[in-house]
Design a protein around this motif. Sequence first.
Motif, PDB file in Angstrom:
ATOM      1  N   SER A  79       0.822  -1.213   0.000  1.00 50.43           N
ATOM      2  CA  SER A  79       0.000   0.000   0.000  1.00 50.43           C
ATOM      3  C   SER A  79       0.852   1.256   0.000  1.00 50.43           C
ATOM      4  N   ASN A  80       2.040   1.168   0.576  1.00 49.98           N
ATOM      5  CA  ASN A  80       2.876   2.359   0.657  1.00 49.98           C
ATOM      6  C   ASN A  80       4.327   1.929   0.822  1.00 49.98           C
ATOM      7  N   GLN A  81       5.210   2.672   0.197  1.00 45.65           N
ATOM      8  CA  GLN A  81       6.652   2.433   0.343  1.00 45.65           C
ATOM      9  C   GLN A  81       7.318   3.748   0.719  1.00 45.65           C
ATOM     10  N   ALA A  82       8.243   3.676   1.666  1.00 46.29           N
ATOM     11  CA  ALA A  82       8.941   4.883   2.095  1.00 46.29           C
ATOM     12  C   ALA A  82       9.700   5.490   0.916  1.00 46.29           C
ATOM     13  N   PRO A  83       9.595   6.801   0.725  1.00 47.14           N
ATOM     14  CA  PRO A  83      10.268   7.430  -0.431  1.00 47.14           C
ATOM     15  C   PRO A  83      11.774   7.217  -0.443  1.00 47.14           C
ATOM     16  N   LEU A  84      12.400   7.081   0.741  1.00 45.01           N
ATOM     17  CA  LEU A  84      13.853   6.945   0.787  1.00 45.01           C
ATOM     18  C   LEU A  84      14.310   5.484   0.799  1.00 45.01           C
ATOM     19  N   ALA A  85      13.369   4.548   0.773  1.00 45.50           N
ATOM     20  CA  ALA A  85      13.748   3.135   0.814  1.00 45.50           C
ATOM     21  C   ALA A  85      14.101   2.647  -0.583  1.00 45.50           C
ATOM     22  N   LEU A  86      15.120   3.254  -1.155  1.00 43.36           N
ATOM     23  CA  LEU A  86      15.584   2.905  -2.489  1.00 43.36           C
ATOM     24  C   LEU A  86      16.995   2.339  -2.403  1.00 43.36           C
ATOM     25  N   ALA A  87      17.415   1.655  -3.437  1.00 41.65           N
ATOM     26  CA  ALA A  87      18.760   1.090  -3.458  1.00 41.65           C
ATOM     27  C   ALA A  87      19.794   2.197  -3.328  1.00 41.65           C
ATOM     28  N   GLY A  88      20.717   2.007  -2.409  1.00 47.53           N
ATOM     29  CA  GLY A  88      21.753   2.999  -2.167  1.00 47.53           C
ATOM     30  C   GLY A  88      21.441   3.927  -1.017  1.00 47.53           C
ATOM     31  N   ALA A  89      20.197   3.922  -0.523  1.00 45.58           N
ATOM     32  CA  ALA A  89      19.816   4.819   0.560  1.00 45.58           C
ATOM     33  C   ALA A  89      20.318   4.280   1.902  1.00 45.58           C
ATOM     34  N   ARG A  90      20.647   5.189   2.794  1.00 43.82           N
ATOM     35  CA  ARG A  90      21.054   4.813   4.147  1.00 43.82           C
ATOM     36  C   ARG A  90      19.850   4.926   5.077  1.00 43.82           C
ATOM     37  N   VAL A  91      19.599   3.892   5.855  1.00 41.83           N
ATOM     38  CA  VAL A  91      18.445   3.851   6.745  1.00 41.83           C
ATOM     39  C   VAL A  91      18.914   3.594   8.167  1.00 41.83           C
ATOM     40  N   SER A  92      18.057   3.920   9.119  1.00 42.93           N
ATOM     41  CA  SER A  92      18.339   3.698  10.535  1.00 42.93           C
ATOM     42  C   SER A  92      17.451   2.586  11.064  1.00 42.93           C
ATOM     43  N   LYS A  93      17.883   1.994  12.151  1.00 38.94           N
ATOM     44  CA  LYS A  93      17.114   0.908  12.755  1.00 38.94           C
ATOM     45  C   LYS A  93      15.720   1.388  13.111  1.00 38.94           C
ATOM     46  N   GLY A  94      14.702   0.631  12.681  1.00 34.08           N
ATOM     47  CA  GLY A  94      13.315   0.975  12.970  1.00 34.08           C
ATOM     48  C   GLY A  94      12.636   1.782  11.902  1.00 34.08           C
ATOM     49  N   ASP A  95      13.364   2.287  10.909  1.00 36.63           N
ATOM     50  CA  ASP A  95      12.737   3.063   9.837  1.00 36.63           C
ATOM     51  C   ASP A  95      11.761   2.185   9.049  1.00 36.63           C
ATOM     52  N   VAL A  96      10.605   2.758   8.721  1.00 34.25           N
ATOM     53  CA  VAL A  96       9.605   2.038   7.924  1.00 34.25           C
ATOM     54  C   VAL A  96      10.062   2.003   6.474  1.00 34.25           C
ATOM     55  N   LEU A  97      10.135   0.808   5.916  1.00 32.91           N
ATOM     56  CA  LEU A  97      10.529   0.644   4.519  1.00 32.91           C
ATOM     57  C   LEU A  97       9.325   0.410   3.616  1.00 32.91           C
ATOM     58  N   LEU A  98       8.322  -0.297   4.144  1.00 39.71           N
ATOM     59  CA  LEU A  98       7.208  -0.710   3.295  1.00 39.71           C
ATOM     60  C   LEU A  98       6.000  -1.010   4.172  1.00 39.71           C
ATOM     61  N   GLN A  99       4.802  -0.738   3.625  1.00 37.51           N
ATOM     62  CA  GLN A  99       3.551  -1.004   4.333  1.00 37.51           C
ATOM     63  C   GLN A  99       2.636  -1.839   3.441  1.00 37.51           C
ATOM     64  N   LEU A 100       2.127  -2.944   3.994  1.00 42.35           N
ATOM     65  CA  LEU A 100       1.178  -3.785   3.278  1.00 42.35           C
ATOM     66  C   LEU A 100      -0.247  -3.435   3.712  1.00 42.35           C
ATOM     67  N   GLU A 101      -1.217  -3.748   2.833  1.00 40.26           N
ATOM     68  CA  GLU A 101      -2.627  -3.572   3.192  1.00 40.26           C
ATOM     69  C   GLU A 101      -2.920  -4.403   4.437  1.00 40.26           C
ATOM     70  N   ASP A 102      -3.484  -3.753   5.482  1.00 41.45           N
ATOM     71  CA  ASP A 102      -3.661  -4.432   6.757  1.00 41.45           C
ATOM     72  C   ASP A 102      -5.104  -4.775   7.090  1.00 41.45           C
ATOM     73  N   ALA A 103      -6.052  -4.467   6.200  1.00 41.62           N
ATOM     74  CA  ALA A 103      -7.468  -4.712   6.506  1.00 41.62           C
ATOM     75  C   ALA A 103      -7.751  -6.174   6.864  1.00 41.62           C
ATOM     76  N   PRO A 104      -7.235  -7.167   6.107  1.00 40.46           N
ATOM     77  CA  PRO A 104      -7.528  -8.552   6.489  1.00 40.46           C
ATOM     78  C   PRO A 104      -6.968  -8.911   7.866  1.00 40.46           C
TER      79      PRO A 104
END
Length: 377
Positions: A79-104
């Motif tokens: 449903s959503n992907q973090a704008p900075l979660a791309l190849a080559g990007a530096r991330v910190s522990k706990g950063d959201v990378l991707l969100q799936l549909e959670d209704a079910p």
Amino acid sequence: MRKGIWIALAFMALLAVAGVVSGLEDTADVNLTSAPQPLPPVTVVDAVIGTHAGAITVFAEVAPRWQVDLRPRISGVVSNQAPLALAGARVSKGDVLLQLEDAPYVANLADARSVYESSKLDLRQAQNKHHIAMKDWTAAKPGETPPEMAVHLPQVRVAERALKATEARVAASEYDLRSTTLRAPFDGIVTRRNASPGATVNDGDILFQILDDSLLDTQASVSAHEWALLSKDWSDLAIGVFDERGVKIGTAGIRESGGFLDPQSRKHQLFLEVKPLEEGRILPGAFVELHLPVRPIGNTLRIPESALTQNGFVWHVDRGNRLQRFAAQSLFRDTGEVVVAAPEELAQETGLRIVAFPMSAFLPGRKVAPMDLEQSK
């Protein structure tokens, strides 16, 4: 008469030619014997027989200590992907990378909680029946232990187990709901991304690959011969790390060593932690040279690598300026030089004049004109 004159003239001409040839041969003999041939020059370096130490050079690949392929536990639609979660990007522990549909999964959690509340009610009713049955039994037959079925005790136990099962189901549903959000497990760099908004992913699909470049390790393989030359006091070993140009870019310390042999190469394994001299100087995936210090070895010679012939001989010039040779046992190589064991027949010598550039035409006992390396330049 005329024929005899021609014969006499021919005979006299033959004698004249023979005299000229004889004179030339005598002159050539005099010239060859009167000028002695110069001795062939050879370049020598002085080598001391004594105790020598150095380093064994091995090549290794630097790898991150922590590297992970992020896979979802569950299936769903991105449903959503973090704008900075791309190849080559530096991330910190706990950063959201991707969100799936959670209704079910929200629905599953609500259903699990409903069943849990129902199980709590069932347990309370079973316990109430048990208490009433116990009072009735005590009033009718005081001092006697009632049968379990008479006081509804098995129903209480079943209700208790059902409540625990529904409680675990609620925890699992909550875990599934949290799993719809994919987070970075540690500080690092995204090296691979395989997800896009709207895509359907399944559990086990590799969505991201992340590596931690703050902790670097490497692994070196050494032969049994090289292993025997190394000092076993790992805490004192300062191992230099060099790039392909021979520039020192870091140091390394041995974490573990020698516990097993590699199944393919049958070599000893060294596991090292790499520390760059400057931040960012050593990157994961880099090929480096490791200079492993060798313990001091006595009765050895340090000579140029060029002095050791392909068939394993070392030539030297004795005190009478004559060529001699001995079969050399190479112990290790170190920065353009090789350390070899000194032969037993030369143990009384303190040093040798080693031929730096031996030739295939050399013969033992041949007299030569030795020159120092600086003179030959």
